[in-house]
Design a protein around this motif. Structure first.
Motif, PDB file in Angstrom:
ATOM      1  N   GLU A 137      28.787  39.924  28.881  1.00 45.89           N
ATOM      2  CA  GLU A 137      29.750  40.934  29.193  1.00 45.89           C
ATOM      3  C   GLU A 137      29.529  41.195  30.438  1.00 45.89           C
ATOM      4  O   GLU A 137      30.285  41.931  30.826  1.00 45.89           O
ATOM      5  CB  GLU A 137      29.652  41.977  28.243  1.00 45.89           C
ATOM      6  N   SER A 138      28.260  40.994  31.149  1.00 40.39           N
ATOM      7  CA  SER A 138      27.920  41.622  32.392  1.00 40.39           C
ATOM      8  C   SER A 138      27.886  40.550  33.415  1.00 40.39           C
ATOM      9  O   SER A 138      27.095  39.644  33.466  1.00 40.39           O
ATOM     10  CB  SER A 138      26.400  42.144  32.174  1.00 40.39           C
ATOM     11  N   LEU A 139      28.748  41.013  34.634  1.00 38.19           N
ATOM     12  CA  LEU A 139      28.808  40.302  35.478  1.00 38.19           C
ATOM     13  C   LEU A 139      27.628  40.249  36.597  1.00 38.19           C
ATOM     14  O   LEU A 139      26.781  39.288  37.109  1.00 38.19           O
ATOM     15  CB  LEU A 139      29.942  40.502  36.423  1.00 38.19           C
ATOM     16  N   GLU A 140      26.935  41.381  36.537  1.00 37.08           N
ATOM     17  CA  GLU A 140      25.953  41.648  37.421  1.00 37.08           C
ATOM     18  C   GLU A 140      24.480  40.897  36.869  1.00 37.08           C
ATOM     19  O   GLU A 140      23.978  40.325  37.939  1.00 37.08           O
ATOM     20  CB  GLU A 140      25.297  43.107  37.424  1.00 37.08           C
ATOM     21  N   GLU A 141      24.564  40.627  35.727  1.00 41.84           N
ATOM     22  CA  GLU A 141      23.508  39.699  35.293  1.00 41.84           C
ATOM     23  C   GLU A 141      23.414  38.491  35.756  1.00 41.84           C
ATOM     24  O   GLU A 141      22.380  37.927  35.931  1.00 41.84           O
ATOM     25  CB  GLU A 141      23.584  40.029  33.753  1.00 41.84           C
ATOM     26  N   VAL A 142      24.791  37.734  35.654  1.00 38.59           N
ATOM     27  CA  VAL A 142      24.823  36.481  36.178  1.00 38.59           C
ATOM     28  C   VAL A 142      25.208  36.127  37.401  1.00 38.59           C
ATOM     29  O   VAL A 142      24.780  35.159  38.181  1.00 38.59           O
ATOM     30  CB  VAL A 142      25.712  35.587  35.144  1.00 38.59           C
ATOM     31  N   LEU A 143      25.711  37.251  38.096  1.00 36.45           N
ATOM     32  CA  LEU A 143      25.898  36.929  39.621  1.00 36.45           C
ATOM     33  C   LEU A 143      24.976  36.382  40.516  1.00 36.45           C
ATOM     34  O   LEU A 143      25.530  35.498  41.170  1.00 36.45           O
ATOM     35  CB  LEU A 143      26.407  38.493  40.075  1.00 36.45           C
ATOM     36  N   PRO A 144      23.700  36.617  40.424  1.00 37.33           N
ATOM     37  CA  PRO A 144      22.793  35.884  41.254  1.00 37.33           C
ATOM     38  C   PRO A 144      22.790  34.581  41.261  1.00 37.33           C
ATOM     39  O   PRO A 144      22.580  33.905  42.401  1.00 37.33           O
ATOM     40  CB  PRO A 144      21.375  36.507  41.139  1.00 37.33           C
ATOM     41  N   GLU A 145      23.225  33.961  40.126  1.00 33.60           N
ATOM     42  CA  GLU A 145      23.064  32.579  39.959  1.00 33.60           C
ATOM     43  C   GLU A 145      24.507  31.817  40.365  1.00 33.60           C
ATOM     44  O   GLU A 145      24.281  30.522  40.554  1.00 33.60           O
ATOM     45  CB  GLU A 145      23.047  32.195  38.351  1.00 33.60           C
ATOM     46  N   LEU A 146      25.454  32.688  40.576  1.00 33.31           N
ATOM     47  CA  LEU A 146      26.650  31.838  40.757  1.00 33.31           C
ATOM     48  C   LEU A 146      26.792  31.157  42.120  1.00 33.31           C
ATOM     49  O   LEU A 146      26.486  31.734  43.178  1.00 33.31           O
ATOM     50  CB  LEU A 146      27.866  32.816  40.358  1.00 33.31           C
ATOM     51  N   ASP A 147      27.435  30.054  42.031  1.00 33.25           N
ATOM     52  CA  ASP A 147      28.151  29.567  43.260  1.00 33.25           C
ATOM     53  C   ASP A 147      29.469  29.874  43.239  1.00 33.25           C
ATOM     54  O   ASP A 147      30.081  29.862  44.506  1.00 33.25           O
ATOM     55  CB  ASP A 147      27.691  28.052  43.164  1.00 33.25           C
ATOM     56  N   VAL A 148      30.407  29.985  42.223  1.00 29.46           N
ATOM     57  CA  VAL A 148      31.743  30.195  42.106  1.00 29.46           C
ATOM     58  C   VAL A 148      32.008  31.176  41.274  1.00 29.46           C
ATOM     59  O   VAL A 148      31.540  30.973  40.056  1.00 29.46           O
ATOM     60  CB  VAL A 148      32.511  28.965  41.724  1.00 29.46           C
ATOM     61  N   LEU A 149      32.640  32.041  41.605  1.00 29.33           N
ATOM     62  CA  LEU A 149      33.346  33.171  40.551  1.00 29.33           C
ATOM     63  C   LEU A 149      34.612  32.862  40.516  1.00 29.33           C
ATOM     64  O   LEU A 149      35.349  33.406  41.724  1.00 29.33           O
ATOM     65  CB  LEU A 149      32.548  34.579  41.094  1.00 29.33           C
ATOM     66  N   TYR A 150      35.285  32.815  39.181  1.00 29.50           N
ATOM     67  CA  TYR A 150      36.656  32.707  39.130  1.00 29.50           C
ATOM     68  C   TYR A 150      37.001  33.830  38.347  1.00 29.50           C
ATOM     69  O   TYR A 150      36.632  34.142  37.426  1.00 29.50           O
ATOM     70  CB  TYR A 150      36.964  31.478  38.429  1.00 29.50           C
ATOM     71  N   VAL A 151      38.012  34.542  39.133  1.00 25.40           N
ATOM     72  CA  VAL A 151      38.341  35.928  38.627  1.00 25.40           C
ATOM     73  C   VAL A 151      39.892  35.837  38.163  1.00 25.40           C
ATOM     74  O   VAL A 151      40.666  35.163  38.899  1.00 25.40           O
ATOM     75  CB  VAL A 151      38.207  37.025  39.823  1.00 25.40           C
ATOM     76  N   THR A 152      40.133  36.556  37.079  1.00 23.23           N
ATOM     77  CA  THR A 152      41.426  36.381  36.593  1.00 23.23           C
ATOM     78  C   THR A 152      41.821  38.013  36.371  1.00 23.23           C
ATOM     79  O   THR A 152      41.205  38.593  35.841  1.00 23.23           O
ATOM     80  CB  THR A 152      41.589  35.655  35.447  1.00 23.23           C
ATOM     81  N   ARG A 153      43.281  37.939  36.179  1.00 23.24           N
ATOM     82  CA  ARG A 153      43.967  39.252  35.820  1.00 23.24           C
ATOM     83  C   ARG A 153      44.025  39.150  34.502  1.00 23.24           C
ATOM     84  O   ARG A 153      44.155  38.330  33.885  1.00 23.24           O
ATOM     85  CB  ARG A 153      45.281  39.064  36.587  1.00 23.24           C
ATOM     86  N   ILE A 154      43.903  40.349  34.020  1.00 22.63           N
ATOM     87  CA  ILE A 154      44.151  40.743  32.324  1.00 22.63           C
ATOM     88  C   ILE A 154      45.665  40.454  32.294  1.00 22.63           C
ATOM     89  O   ILE A 154      46.603  41.393  32.944  1.00 22.63           O
ATOM     90  CB  ILE A 154      43.825  42.199  31.875  1.00 22.63           C
ATOM     91  N   GLN A 155      46.132  39.865  31.384  1.00 23.57           N
ATOM     92  CA  GLN A 155      47.586  39.140  31.095  1.00 23.57           C
ATOM     93  C   GLN A 155      48.106  40.197  30.007  1.00 23.57           C
ATOM     94  O   GLN A 155      48.509  39.753  29.190  1.00 23.57           O
ATOM     95  CB  GLN A 155      47.574  37.760  30.523  1.00 23.57           C
ATOM     96  N   ARG A 156      48.343  41.439  30.867  1.00 23.70           N
ATOM     97  CA  ARG A 156      49.184  42.701  29.992  1.00 23.70           C
ATOM     98  C   ARG A 156      50.426  42.041  29.153  1.00 23.70           C
ATOM     99  O   ARG A 156      50.489  42.202  27.835  1.00 23.70           O
ATOM    100  CB  ARG A 156      49.596  43.518  31.017  1.00 23.70           C
ATOM    101  N   GLU A 157      51.154  41.149  29.810  1.00 26.54           N
ATOM    102  CA  GLU A 157      52.359  40.736  29.203  1.00 26.54           C
ATOM    103  C   GLU A 157      52.222  39.813  27.894  1.00 26.54           C
ATOM    104  O   GLU A 157      53.194  39.526  27.283  1.00 26.54           O
ATOM    105  CB  GLU A 157      53.139  39.992  30.095  1.00 26.54           C
ATOM    106  N   ARG A 158      50.845  39.274  27.733  1.00 26.97           N
ATOM    107  CA  ARG A 158      50.798  38.545  26.682  1.00 26.97           C
ATOM    108  C   ARG A 158      50.008  39.020  25.489  1.00 26.97           C
ATOM    109  O   ARG A 158      49.810  38.449  24.662  1.00 26.97           O
ATOM    110  CB  ARG A 158      50.094  37.168  27.064  1.00 26.97           C
TER     111      ARG A 158
END
Lengths: 154, 311
Positions: free
Chosen positions: B215-236
């Motif tokens: 659940e924590s981005l901070e925790e894994v962020l140091p390891e990442l090469d690619v961060l794929y961010v998405t929008r919360i799909q309110r309409e669905r």
């Protein structure tokens, strides 16, 4: 309880107790077709404790039709009877593909849209536990849902 | 060799690694020539239908730009209200009409399975430009093409996929696409309510994707090469109360990236974004989502050219 042997036709034995009527519904047999039909429910069984049996005089069901029974009666055994003799015994097996029997649980699946001429289709993804997947939207359907949909008790 | 001619594109799982690499090569070849006008004869005389039953900016416009750069004409609509669907026409009849009028149909629809259904009805090839929450294969193609262009490979990298993994078709297709490659690790970062659907987990496990949930981005962020961010799909969301619970539950800021991320981290987003990426990230070296959006044109052009037999 005594039920006469049939001369020619199909005997479906070892149906889990209480599901004989659902088996008939899956096979599309309503009783109005004119076949002589014996439905025995909740009788003793060594294997199952209690079981149902269905005997249909004058109708030979093929493997493809019978396999659909496995959805709610995986323990069922089938005997094809000719001239009072069992000429073929078979066990039912869950079909790999299911068409037009179940409906998808996902309300936004294309198969749920009433104006579209489309039949729901599922593929088998696991036999134990029983799990089917909607070909169109990917939604999984479990054994309890299948039984509930087909009108048996889960 | 890949069989592209006349092919439908319904799910990213319909494609092998080699086919995707083959597509990337074509896209790379087209990148240089599309804007010069030298590719304008490739699809001359062809008509591409753009049937967008749901709103779209990038997907529709990049398909349109791709088709036009290759010399094809486009027909179509961008809202069902302006067509006979508003009069009660069903999807099947609309697809039959488009099938008769054009050489290829690109379709976006709010119902899951609509693209497969259209592909079963149409004789011409059908490309899924998004069906409900389920698939968005051409987005996944351009996402991985972007990664490949940035890193020279898709393999061996550590990915974080952040946000709405439950209703977001871009995130789902991105994850499914990664199963075709060999990522070092994929972190699924989302609140519990936005974790993938059971059938998606099943596919990821079956395909052997190495993944972990957090659940924590901070925790894994140091390891990442690619961060794929998405929008919360309110309409669905079937229940908007659930949406309210997760709304604004994550936000990528420049400060967060500067404190925790590797300098070479690249942030992707299929766009549109709402507030999940702070605008200050736009000018930073982490930002790769505008490049990603731009690369939609060569990737979709490559796909059109291959399916229509021009490449």
């Amino acid at each position: 309880m005594l039920v006469r042997r049939i001369r020619d036709g199909t005997v479906i034995d070892h149906i889990p107790a209480g599901r004989a009527l659902t088996v008939l519904r899956i096979l599309g047999i309503t009783g109005s077709e004119g076949y002589k039909l014996a439905i025995v429910m909740n009788v003793e069984s060594k294997k199952l404790g209690k079981k149902d049996i269905v005997k249909i005089e004058g109708l030979y069901l093929d493997k493809e039709q019978l396999d659909k029974i496995a959805l709610i009666a995986p323990t069922a055994t089938v005997n094809i009877v000719k001239d009072y003799r069992v000429v073929e015994k078979m066990k039912v097996r869950l079909p790999e593909d299911l068409s037009n029997i179940l409906s998808c649980a996902n309300p936004t699946c294309i198969t749920r849209q009433p104006r579209e001429p489309i039949k729901p289709r599922f593929k088998l993804v696991s036999r134990r536990p029983v799990l089917y997947q909607c070909v169109y939207c990917g939604t999984l359907i479990e054994e309890d849902d299948i039984v509930r949909q087909l009108g048996g008790s889960a | 060799m890949a069989r592209w001619l006349g092919r439908d594109v319904v799910s990213i799982l319909d494609f092998t690694r080699d086919e995707l690499l083959d597509l990337f090569e074509a896209a790379s070849g087209l990148e240089g020539v599309l804007e010069s006008g030298r590719a304008r004869r490739l699809l001359e005389g062809k008509i591409v239908s753009l049937a967008f039953f749901e709103p779209s900016t990038r997907t529709r416009l990049s398909f349109e730009a791709a088709a036009k750069r290759l010399g094809a004409e486009t027909i179509g609509f961008t809202a069902a209200e302006a067509t006979s669907i508003a009069k009660g026409e069903n999807l099947a009849d609309t697809v039959r009409m488009l099938d008769g009028y054009s050489d290829l149909i690109v379709i976006r629809h709010r119902y899951e399975g609509a693209a497969l259904y259209a592909a079963e009805i149409a004789e011409k090839p059908v490309i899924n430009a998004g069906d409900g929450r389920q698939h968005h294969p051409t987005q996944a193609m351009l996402d991985l093409y972007t990664v490949n262009r940035l890193y020279g490979t898709v393999d061996g990298l550590v990915y974080g996929v952040l946000g709405d993994l439950r209703y977001g078709r871009a995130a789902t297709s991105f994850l499914l696409a990664l199963t075709r490659f060999k990522p070092k690790m994929v972190y699924l970062i989302s609140p519990p309510l936005l974790r993938p659907r059971e059938e998606v987990y099943m596919a990821l496990r079956q395909q052997g994707l190495p993944f972990q949930e957090t659940e924590s981005l901070e925790e894994v962020l140091p390891e990442l090469d690619v961060l794929y961010v998405t929008r919360i799909q309110r309409e669905r969301f079937p229940d908007l109360r659930d949406y309210e619970k997760v709304r604004g539950s994550y936000r990528v800021t420049l400060d967060l990236l500067q404190r925790h991320a590797k300098p070479e981290l690249k942030v992707l987003h299929p766009l549109p974004r709402v507030d999940e990426i702070d605008y200050r990230v736009d000018g930073s070296p982490y930002q790769a989502y505008f490049l990603q959006a731009r690369l939609g044109v060569p990737v979709r052009a490559a796909l059109l050219a291959k399916i229509l037999g021009a490449w």
